[in-house]
Design an enzyme around this catalytic site. Sequence first.
Site, short mmCIF file in Angstrom:
data_model
loop_
_atom_site.label_atom_id
_atom_site.label_comp_id
_atom_site.label_asym_id
_atom_site.label_seq_id
_atom_site.Cartn_x
_atom_site.Cartn_y
_atom_site.Cartn_z
N SER A 1 0.97 -1.36 -0.47
CA SER A 1 -0.40 0.18 0.24
C SER A 1 0.70 1.34 -0.11
CB SER A 1 -0.72 -0.16 1.34
OG SER A 1 -0.13 -0.30 2.30
N LYS B 1 9.42 1.72 7.41
CA LYS B 1 9.40 2.35 9.01
C LYS B 1 10.27 0.84 10.42
CE LYS B 1 6.78 6.41 7.96
NZ LYS B 1 5.44 6.94 8.63
N THR C 1 1.81 9.80 7.49
CA THR C 1 1.47 8.80 6.13
C THR C 1 0.71 8.12 6.05
OG1 THR C 1 3.80 8.31 5.71
CG2 THR C 1 2.82 10.88 4.66
N ALA D 1 -0.98 5.54 3.73
CA ALA D 1 -1.32 5.18 2.44
C ALA D 1 -2.21 5.90 1.44
CB ALA D 1 -0.59 3.70 1.77
N LYS E 1 6.68 4.86 16.69
CA LYS E 1 5.66 5.23 16.77
C LYS E 1 4.78 4.13 16.82
CE LYS E 1 4.37 5.31 12.41
NZ LYS E 1 3.11 4.38 11.86
N ASP F 1 3.87 11.81 13.37
CA ASP F 1 3.68 10.41 12.82
C ASP F 1 3.09 9.65 14.11
OD1 ASP F 1 3.62 8.52 11.17
OD2 ASP F 1 5.40 8.18 11.35
N ARG G 1 -3.10 0.30 11.22
CA ARG G 1 -2.54 -1.28 11.67
C ARG G 1 -2.82 -1.47 13.15
NH1 ARG G 1 0.25 -3.21 6.34
NH2 ARG G 1 -0.06 -0.76 5.37
N GLU H 1 3.51 -3.62 11.70
CA GLU H 1 4.73 -3.73 11.76
C GLU H 1 5.57 -3.39 13.45
OE1 GLU H 1 7.25 -3.87 10.11
OE2 GLU H 1 6.71 -2.76 7.83
#
Length: 338
Positions: free
Chosen positions: A14, A109, A140, A142, A194, A247, A258, A284
């Site tokens: 994405s 990230k 950001t 996506a 973050k 962020d 997510r 992540e």
Amino acid sequence: MKNSADITVLGAGSYGTALAISLASNGHKTLLWGHDPVHMQTLAQDKCNQAFLPGIAFPDCLQIEADLAKALAASNNVLVVVPSHVFGTVLEQAKPLLRSDARIVWATKGLEPETGRLLQDVARDVLGEQYPLAVLSGPTFAKELAMGLPTAISVAGTCPTFTNDLVELLHSPKRLRVYANDDFTGLQLGGAVKNVIAIGAGMSDGIGFGANARTALITRGLVELTRLGEALGANAATFMGMAGLGDLVLTCTDNQSRNRRFGLALGKGCDVMTAQAEIGQVVEGYRNTKEVFTLAKRLGVEMPITEQIYQVLYQGKSPVDAAKELLSREKKSETPAQ
């Protein structure tokens, strides 16, 4: 060697697709490569990434390329946008195919799995000192980036010329504002920490603790990020910018994240595997939590929120018990004596 494309993007998920769309919408000839040939064939046929960004058409300047060698031969500017746990592997694959004048930037990230090392260290181990390196980071999502909604990010690197070139390449008066930064370490760290705090914010909301608790968690999470950053030589001011506070707020407060949704599921009683399955894409922050916790322990940096989230994810502690432990910590000043 002359470029046949302005930039090559490695990673057709994405975020990689969104960045490629943004670049191509700026009029830059952009190549997008992904590891799955079937997925890439579908992208080329549909002129859209239906799997991750349905309904957002590719600009004419965006070309799909399934052959890694051709993708890397086309441009000396290479943007890597893959999950952090395969970052080193993708660089290993790319290394023998890179042009001698290649310049590498990543929007990945995270930190290196198991060791908690910064991705700049991974890149140097794989690629040596030959290539200029840079990192792109900031608040950001996506989908919003791909749709052309106003967004701002930061970029930092090892070579000022490359950093400035990236600002020119990425910046768009209508859709994307790009800030140059000289804190290469700080920008990388903000993107990893973050994700961890966003899981905590999600857990807090999932339990039902409310806005007060979420805000306190974000604020103290920023303190933890700054502590860790300063221990690594980063500039504390960086964490008040796009790759830090920006962020952090975005990821902790919006359900497009997510990591936040993963935390919400945990707070509502799901176990880790069920919560991950509910998201359906890479979370992540799950890996990042272990990486950041490992790094903090190695450096002797106190990060109590991160530690409690680690215990929930990897040691079976309940989110409620983690919250109780944070609230019952020894009282202390918000501005300790220096």
